[in-house]
Design an enzyme around this catalytic site. Structure first.
Site, PDB file in Angstrom:
ATOM      1  N   TYR A  19      81.277 -44.049 -37.988  1.00  0.00           N
ATOM      2  CA  TYR A  19      81.355 -43.355 -36.704  1.00  0.00           C
ATOM      3  C   TYR A  19      82.754 -43.513 -36.104  1.00  0.00           C
ATOM      4  O   TYR A  19      83.376 -42.541 -35.668  1.00  0.00           O
ATOM      5  CB  TYR A  19      80.275 -43.896 -35.751  1.00  0.00           C
ATOM      6  N   GLU A  41      74.772 -40.492 -24.865  1.00  0.00           N
ATOM      7  CA  GLU A  41      75.305 -41.492 -23.921  1.00  0.00           C
ATOM      8  C   GLU A  41      74.309 -41.791 -22.809  1.00  0.00           C
ATOM      9  O   GLU A  41      74.200 -42.935 -22.364  1.00  0.00           O
ATOM     10  CB  GLU A  41      76.644 -41.035 -23.334  1.00  0.00           C
ATOM     11  N   TRP A  49      75.261 -49.153 -28.381  1.00  0.00           N
ATOM     12  CA  TRP A  49      75.556 -47.871 -29.012  1.00  0.00           C
ATOM     13  C   TRP A  49      75.035 -47.834 -30.446  1.00  0.00           C
ATOM     14  O   TRP A  49      74.584 -46.793 -30.924  1.00  0.00           O
ATOM     15  CB  TRP A  49      77.059 -47.593 -28.954  1.00  0.00           C
TER      16      TRP A  49
END
Length: 188
Positions: A19, A41, A49
């Protein structure tokens, strides 16, 4: 093979590193991708995350590939089915906010021509380049993320606090918070 310097936050997890190497901090101007990051988000609020990244494909399937036009038309039956989906974060308020945020997203598109025009206008359509030595030095929010958050809330968005918006800005390349010794710092 030479090992590349990377931001410290991603080290040690292949998914995180991929990522980081391929997405995080790259300027995103495509509305569909901006909406995807906004949804992810908002679900990340209060969580790590990596938790969201591990569930990203499940989110894609559950939310019709983040098609905001479809999501804006979700009825109660769909919301209830999402609450039963063990592959995503089953937070009723976040699920409902995704539906209402899709409607607000479309309203911004109608007003500004695209969501990209609106959101990137806050940074004069060019990334803010920061000089982060160590990822822990990067801010959690800024006066600019405060301003964007406030404006989005005024436009009906939910779960878009300043910290969520700053993370969105980092992810979509509105700010470059790669560590200055990271190989991606000069690429994005």
């Amino acid at each position: 093979m030479e090992k590349l310097n990377k931001c410290g936050w991603c080290l040690g997890d292949d998914l995180y590193e991929a990522y980081h190497d391929n997405e995080w901090g790259s300027p995103v101007k495509d509305d569909a991708t901006l909406f995807e990051f906004l949804v992810l988000e908002t679900f990340q609020a209060g969580l790590s995350w990596i938790t969201i990244l591990r569930k990203r494909e499940n989110f894609r399937k559950a939310f019709d590939n983040f098609d905001y036009q479809k999501i804006a038309r979700y009825k109660e039956k769909k919301v209830l089915s999402l609450m039963e989906n063990e592959g995503i974060i089953r937070n009723r308020l976040k699920i409902r906010s995704t539906v209402s945020n899709a409607t607000s997203f479309i309203a911004i598109q109608n007003e500004f021509g695209s969501f990209s025009n609106y959101i990137w206008g806050f940074v004069d359509h060019s990334p803010i380049i920061n000089n982060v030595l160590h990822y822990k030095e990067a801010p959690a929010n800024t006066p600019l993320s405060d301003k964007i958050s406030k404006d989005l809330k005024k436009r009906g968005f939910k779960f878009v606090g300043s910290t969520v918006i700053y993370a969105f800005m980092q992810a979509t390349g509105m700010v470059n918070d790669h560590e200055i010794n990271c190989f991606r710092y000069h690429q994005v």
